[in-house]
Design an enzyme around this catalytic site. Sequence first.
Site, PDB file in Angstrom:
ATOM      1  N   ASN A 198       0.708  -1.106   0.042  1.00  0.00           N
ATOM      2  CA  ASN A 198      -0.025   0.128  -0.050  1.00  0.00           C
ATOM      3  C   ASN A 198       0.898   1.267  -0.195  1.00  0.00           C
ATOM      4  O   ASN A 198       1.365   1.595   0.896  1.00  0.00           O
ATOM      5  CB  ASN A 198      -0.823  -0.052   1.134  1.00  0.00           C
ATOM      6  CG  ASN A 198      -1.663   1.078   1.413  1.00  0.00           C
ATOM      7  OD1 ASN A 198      -1.661   2.024   0.692  1.00  0.00           O
ATOM      8  ND2 ASN A 198      -2.408   1.302   2.705  1.00  0.00           N
ATOM      9  N   LYS A 211       0.064   4.209  -0.177  1.00  0.00           N
ATOM     10  CA  LYS A 211      -0.597   5.308   0.467  1.00  0.00           C
ATOM     11  C   LYS A 211      -0.537   6.821  -0.444  1.00  0.00           C
ATOM     12  O   LYS A 211      -0.421   6.355  -1.603  1.00  0.00           O
ATOM     13  CB  LYS A 211      -0.140   5.513   1.805  1.00  0.00           C
ATOM     14  CG  LYS A 211      -0.225   4.520   2.787  1.00  0.00           C
ATOM     15  CD  LYS A 211       0.134   4.361   4.252  1.00  0.00           C
ATOM     16  CE  LYS A 211      -0.010   2.938   4.939  1.00  0.00           C
ATOM     17  NZ  LYS A 211       0.133   3.097   6.338  1.00  0.00           N
ATOM     18  N   HIS A 223      -9.279   1.000   5.381  1.00  0.00           N
ATOM     19  CA  HIS A 223      -7.991   1.083   6.037  1.00  0.00           C
ATOM     20  C   HIS A 223      -8.241   2.099   7.241  1.00  0.00           C
ATOM     21  O   HIS A 223      -9.025   3.054   7.246  1.00  0.00           O
ATOM     22  CB  HIS A 223      -6.944   1.614   5.122  1.00  0.00           C
ATOM     23  CG  HIS A 223      -5.721   1.726   5.483  1.00  0.00           C
ATOM     24  ND1 HIS A 223      -5.149   2.752   6.404  1.00  0.00           N
ATOM     25  CD2 HIS A 223      -4.502   0.793   5.428  1.00  0.00           C
ATOM     26  CE1 HIS A 223      -4.054   2.213   6.887  1.00  0.00           C
ATOM     27  NE2 HIS A 223      -3.439   1.247   6.110  1.00  0.00           N
ATOM     28  N   GLU A 258      -6.545   4.413   8.232  1.00  0.00           N
ATOM     29  CA  GLU A 258      -6.514   6.048   7.910  1.00  0.00           C
ATOM     30  C   GLU A 258      -7.624   6.534   7.241  1.00  0.00           C
ATOM     31  O   GLU A 258      -7.867   7.606   7.354  1.00  0.00           O
ATOM     32  CB  GLU A 258      -5.198   5.981   6.825  1.00  0.00           C
ATOM     33  CG  GLU A 258      -3.998   5.938   7.746  1.00  0.00           C
ATOM     34  CD  GLU A 258      -2.742   5.246   7.078  1.00  0.00           C
ATOM     35  OE1 GLU A 258      -2.293   5.315   5.765  1.00  0.00           O
ATOM     36  OE2 GLU A 258      -1.915   4.800   7.715  1.00  0.00           O
ATOM     37  N   GLU A 301      -4.756  -4.953  11.060  1.00  0.00           N
ATOM     38  CA  GLU A 301      -3.640  -4.331  11.254  1.00  0.00           C
ATOM     39  C   GLU A 301      -3.898  -3.477  12.623  1.00  0.00           C
ATOM     40  O   GLU A 301      -5.002  -2.559  12.620  1.00  0.00           O
ATOM     41  CB  GLU A 301      -3.686  -3.156  10.031  1.00  0.00           C
ATOM     42  CG  GLU A 301      -3.805  -3.867   8.649  1.00  0.00           C
ATOM     43  CD  GLU A 301      -3.142  -2.817   7.653  1.00  0.00           C
ATOM     44  OE1 GLU A 301      -1.866  -2.916   7.172  1.00  0.00           O
ATOM     45  OE2 GLU A 301      -3.659  -1.667   7.439  1.00  0.00           O
ATOM     46  N   GLY A 338       3.326   1.893  10.781  1.00  0.00           N
ATOM     47  CA  GLY A 338       4.109   3.107  10.637  1.00  0.00           C
ATOM     48  C   GLY A 338       4.970   3.588  11.738  1.00  0.00           C
ATOM     49  O   GLY A 338       5.454   4.619  11.929  1.00  0.00           O
ATOM     50  N   SER A 354       3.986  -2.253  10.061  1.00  0.00           N
ATOM     51  CA  SER A 354       5.258  -2.288  10.333  1.00  0.00           C
ATOM     52  C   SER A 354       6.122  -3.794  10.070  1.00  0.00           C
ATOM     53  O   SER A 354       7.012  -4.302  10.620  1.00  0.00           O
ATOM     54  CB  SER A 354       5.858  -2.219  11.869  1.00  0.00           C
ATOM     55  OG  SER A 354       5.219  -0.748  12.178  1.00  0.00           O
TER      56      SER A 354
HETATM   57  P1  PGA Z   1       3.297   0.222   7.614  1.00  0.00           P
HETATM   58  O1  PGA Z   1       1.695   0.338   7.111  1.00  0.00           O
HETATM   59  O2  PGA Z   1       3.755  -1.140   6.929  1.00  0.00           O
HETATM   60  O3  PGA Z   1       3.992   1.474   7.168  1.00  0.00           O
HETATM   61  O4  PGA Z   1       3.222   0.033   9.081  1.00  0.00           O
HETATM   62  C1  PGA Z   1       0.813  -0.826   7.000  1.00  0.00           C
HETATM   63  C2  PGA Z   1      -0.644  -0.516   6.443  1.00  0.00           C
HETATM   64  O5  PGA Z   1      -0.961   0.757   6.870  1.00  0.00           O
HETATM   65  O6  PGA Z   1      -1.062  -1.058   5.595  1.00  0.00           O
END
Ligand code: PGA
Length: 244
Positions: free
Chosen positions: A8, A10, A92, A94, A162, A168, A204
């Site tokens: 992803n 983003k 997601h 976010e 997640e 992140g 992560s």
């Molecule tokens: P990350 O994000 O691997 O940067 O922690 C995972 C995600 O939001 O799918």
Amino acid sequence: MRGLAAGNWKMNGTKADLAEVADLLKAHSAPACDVLLCPPATLLSRMAEAAKGTSLAVGGQDCHAKASGAHTGDVSADMLADAGATHVILGHSERRADHGESDVMVADKVTAAQAAGLTTIVCIGETEGDRDAGRTLDIIGSQIDGSLPATCEAGKLVVAYEPIWAIGTGRTPSLDEIAEVHAFLRNQLSPRFGDGIRLLYGGSVKPGNAAEIFALPNVNGALVGGASLKAADFGGIIAALSAA
Ligand code: PGA
């Protein structure tokens, strides 16, 4: 079950970054897992073009629940499919946080996306407060109930666990904690959809921790943010999943 390494991007990436895709395809032309990249909508067509004739699939990061209409700035599932997407990430954390997406809204998007022929990667996960309060499985259970529509098709469903606090941050749950949630998800989903739903862990994931996560029961791949941006990092995760 064949694994899925889903990246992803983003809100990252311009056309110069397609060089990473070329590098990835060069290094992993026939991986022993499925590989998906979800770039920003602006790169979808170009990335789909670059992936043509390869094993790489491309997907969107969100879609609107309606097929078309007066929704400035939004993209429909049909538009994603038209641009070459075969998958879409929905719900997601976010999107849920930045755009106030509720489980009901996510479920409507799942319906629209599956009707457009897309495989839907539905994301769920607890906050750190939920985990500290011992509410993780309650939260996950209610998100999964609410985010999957009655018409949800097993053949077009992938679920990504997640934990919000792991996205992140460089922090991950313990292996036991990941295994516990994935076992719970499998138990929740199997009566309705059978045992074939791929369950991804996200938050992560990097080359250094991928192998131990993929060795867990009921972990069938990963949804990867930061580490999907560079071919070398994402390639390491693909290699770990291919070997699992
Ligand atoms: P990350 O994000 O691997 O940067 O922690 C995972 C995600 O939001 O799918």
